[in-house]
Every structure is written in C-alpha cells, then in structure tokens.
Design a protein around this motif. Structure first.
Motif: not given
Length: 149
Positions: A92-97, A102-107, A109-115
């Motif tokens: 397994h390799q580390k993903g990235r954001m 991160w801006s979309e997560v803080y807003a 956004d459902p797709k960003a929360l899934d990411r």
C-alpha cells in the motif's frame, strides 16, 4: 480509524462524543495502538478532542509507532510515511490530498469528504503494512507506553 486491517472503522467530520467513545473503546481496553508519528501528533490531538467533548482523557497506551520507534538514522533518509512505504517496498502506498482538496473538505463538499475518508483509511492501511514490513526487517523497536499527562 480503528479495528483491524480487514475492517477499518472511520468517523467522518461531525461525529458525536458517543461515536468517538465507541471508536476508542478498544484503546481504553488495552489494545495495541499502531501509529505513524502518533506520539507527536495523533495521540495528543485525540486526547485533546476527547477532553473538549467532555470525555475522559486517554489512559496510558501501549503504542507501536512506525516513526518514533525506528533506529536513529541521522539525516540518511526521511521517515515520512510516504517515503518509508516506498523505501521499504510496502504494497500500500500513501495517498495525497492537495490544498484544493482540503479547502473542499473544510467547505463540507460531499465528494471531498469521500476523498478524505479514502485518504485516511489509506493511511491506516499503509501504516499497518509498514509496521509489518519493518518488523519483518527487524528495524522497528518495541512498543512503548504513551501517557496523556
């Protein structure tokens, strides 16, 4: 995240105190905690979150940390999770954001929360696989006790 490699529990942003308590109950019961740099970041942050939500702080924990329990290596190589996973050929390799992610997560956004969920669960898988590999190579020190005070 908690549980084992086959089933990883996840708390999405907006979790309740009860859900957090349920997630950490195995830690309170004495389960081995596996982290990467958890002594410096994850465990103090988790402890502060518990306290801020009116829950009891963490008890002393037995922790295996794939960052803190490596032999001294000077500046020979980075001990970041991504670098260690690549260096030691972890499946397994580390993903990235990205900053945008991160801006979309803080807003909210459902797709960003899934990411974010995929990213966090991926980090758990990488950390567990890295621990196994480091143990196989004989380069991970023994678990140590972490205390919240």
């Amino acid at each position: 995240a908690g549980g084992n490699e086959k089933h990883i529990s996840y708390l999405a942003p907006g979790f309740t105190a009860g859900a957090l308590e349920d997630l950490i109950q195995p830690m309170r019961d004495g389960a081995l905690v596996v982290t990467h740099n958890g002594f410096r970041y994850d465990l103090p942050f988790l402890n502060g979150t518990l306290i801020s939500m009116g829950l009891a702080p963490l008890p002393p924990l037995l922790v295996s940390d794939t960052f803190a329990h490596l032999p001294r290596r000077g500046q020979a190589f980075s001990a970041s999770l991504a670098n260690l996973a690549q260096r030691f050929d972890v499946k397994h390799q580390k993903g990235r954001m990205s900053e945008v992610d991160w801006s979309e997560v803080y807003a909210g956004d459902p797709k960003a929360l899934d990411r974010l969920r995929q990213y966090n669960v991926g980090d758990v898988r990488v950390t567990l696989a890295l621990r196994s590999r480091l143990l196989e190579l004989g380069v991970l020190g023994p678990p140590r006790i972490w205390r919240s005070t």
